[in-house]
Design a protein around this motif. Structure first.
Motif, PDB file in Angstrom:
ATOM      1  N   TYR A  28       1.188  -0.715  -0.484  1.00  0.00           N
ATOM      2  CA  TYR A  28       0.065   0.039   0.096  1.00  0.00           C
ATOM      3  C   TYR A  28       0.757   0.963   0.178  1.00  0.00           C
ATOM      4  O   TYR A  28       0.348   2.510  -0.638  1.00  0.00           O
ATOM      5  CB  TYR A  28      -1.193  -0.011   1.201  1.00  0.00           C
ATOM      6  N   ARG A  29       1.638   1.378   0.476  1.00  0.00           N
ATOM      7  CA  ARG A  29       2.941   2.715   0.959  1.00  0.00           C
ATOM      8  C   ARG A  29       3.824   2.640  -0.130  1.00  0.00           C
ATOM      9  O   ARG A  29       3.374   3.932  -0.475  1.00  0.00           O
ATOM     10  CB  ARG A  29       3.784   2.217   2.347  1.00  0.00           C
ATOM     11  N   LEU A  30       3.973   1.316  -1.097  1.00  0.00           N
ATOM     12  CA  LEU A  30       4.916   1.823  -2.079  1.00  0.00           C
ATOM     13  C   LEU A  30       4.010   1.752  -3.323  1.00  0.00           C
ATOM     14  O   LEU A  30       4.417   2.805  -4.278  1.00  0.00           O
ATOM     15  CB  LEU A  30       5.307   0.558  -2.555  1.00  0.00           C
ATOM     16  N   THR A  31       2.672   1.696  -3.633  1.00  0.00           N
ATOM     17  CA  THR A  31       2.067   1.972  -4.439  1.00  0.00           C
ATOM     18  C   THR A  31       1.541   3.506  -4.530  1.00  0.00           C
ATOM     19  O   THR A  31       0.942   4.079  -5.304  1.00  0.00           O
ATOM     20  CB  THR A  31       0.622   1.005  -4.640  1.00  0.00           C
ATOM     21  N   ASN A  32       1.752   4.284  -3.568  1.00  0.00           N
ATOM     22  CA  ASN A  32       1.088   5.359  -3.308  1.00  0.00           C
ATOM     23  C   ASN A  32       1.311   6.547  -4.209  1.00  0.00           C
ATOM     24  O   ASN A  32       0.473   7.379  -4.807  1.00  0.00           O
ATOM     25  CB  ASN A  32       1.480   6.648  -2.059  1.00  0.00           C
ATOM     26  N   GLN A  33       2.912   6.288  -5.017  1.00  0.00           N
ATOM     27  CA  GLN A  33       3.466   7.501  -5.760  1.00  0.00           C
ATOM     28  C   GLN A  33       2.273   6.875  -7.490  1.00  0.00           C
ATOM     29  O   GLN A  33       2.989   7.596  -8.530  1.00  0.00           O
ATOM     30  CB  GLN A  33       4.606   7.143  -6.295  1.00  0.00           C
ATOM     31  N   TYR A  34       2.358   6.055  -7.500  1.00  0.00           N
ATOM     32  CA  TYR A  34       0.848   5.166  -8.661  1.00  0.00           C
ATOM     33  C   TYR A  34      -0.299   5.255  -8.685  1.00  0.00           C
ATOM     34  O   TYR A  34      -0.825   4.853  -9.049  1.00  0.00           O
ATOM     35  CB  TYR A  34       1.744   3.918  -9.065  1.00  0.00           C
ATOM     36  N   SER A  35      -0.502   6.278  -7.296  1.00  0.00           N
ATOM     37  CA  SER A  35      -2.202   6.203  -7.416  1.00  0.00           C
ATOM     38  C   SER A  35      -3.253   6.876  -8.426  1.00  0.00           C
ATOM     39  O   SER A  35      -4.108   6.524  -7.684  1.00  0.00           O
ATOM     40  CB  SER A  35      -2.667   6.149  -5.784  1.00  0.00           C
ATOM     41  N   ASP A  36      -2.365   7.271  -8.682  1.00  0.00           N
ATOM     42  CA  ASP A  36      -2.681   8.260 -10.249  1.00  0.00           C
ATOM     43  C   ASP A  36      -3.337   6.987 -11.079  1.00  0.00           C
ATOM     44  O   ASP A  36      -4.780   7.469 -12.070  1.00  0.00           O
ATOM     45  CB  ASP A  36      -2.873   9.272 -10.877  1.00  0.00           C
ATOM     46  N   TYR A  37      -3.492   6.139 -11.593  1.00  0.00           N
ATOM     47  CA  TYR A  37      -3.998   4.749 -12.283  1.00  0.00           C
ATOM     48  C   TYR A  37      -4.680   4.173 -11.604  1.00  0.00           C
ATOM     49  O   TYR A  37      -4.677   3.616 -10.056  1.00  0.00           O
ATOM     50  CB  TYR A  37      -2.639   3.777 -12.848  1.00  0.00           C
ATOM     51  N   ALA A  38      -5.443   4.411 -12.698  1.00  0.00           N
ATOM     52  CA  ALA A  38      -7.066   3.294 -12.193  1.00  0.00           C
ATOM     53  C   ALA A  38      -7.088   1.986 -11.562  1.00  0.00           C
ATOM     54  O   ALA A  38      -7.580   1.718  -9.605  1.00  0.00           O
ATOM     55  CB  ALA A  38      -7.990   3.533 -12.600  1.00  0.00           C
TER      56      ALA A  38
END
Length: 72
Positions: A28-38
């Protein structure tokens, strides 16, 4: 990474070890920077739904609402 995180989410019902929860928190923490992707937004929402929550915290111990580290 999305596929493996989803496999972990499926198996979490059968195996609720601390290690599995820790890995999902980290994902969850690592995916924060990619959270613009649906697809990643969906993954993060699913992780949020299954993670146990600590009192007044976001994603259980150590993570706040935005997936950022917080002191406990």
């Amino acid at each position: 990474a999305d596929r493996y995180a989803r496999l972990a989410l499926v198996s979490i019902k059968e195996n609720s070890s601390h290690r599995t929860w820790d890995r999902l928190r980290e994902m969850y923490r690592l995916t924060n920077q990619y959270s613009d992707y649906a697809k990643i937004q969906d993954l993060r929402e699913e992780i949020q739904r299954v993670m146990p929550r600590a009192k007044g915290q976001g994603l259980g111990p150590g993570l706040g609402p935005a997936g950022k580290s917080v002191r406990i």
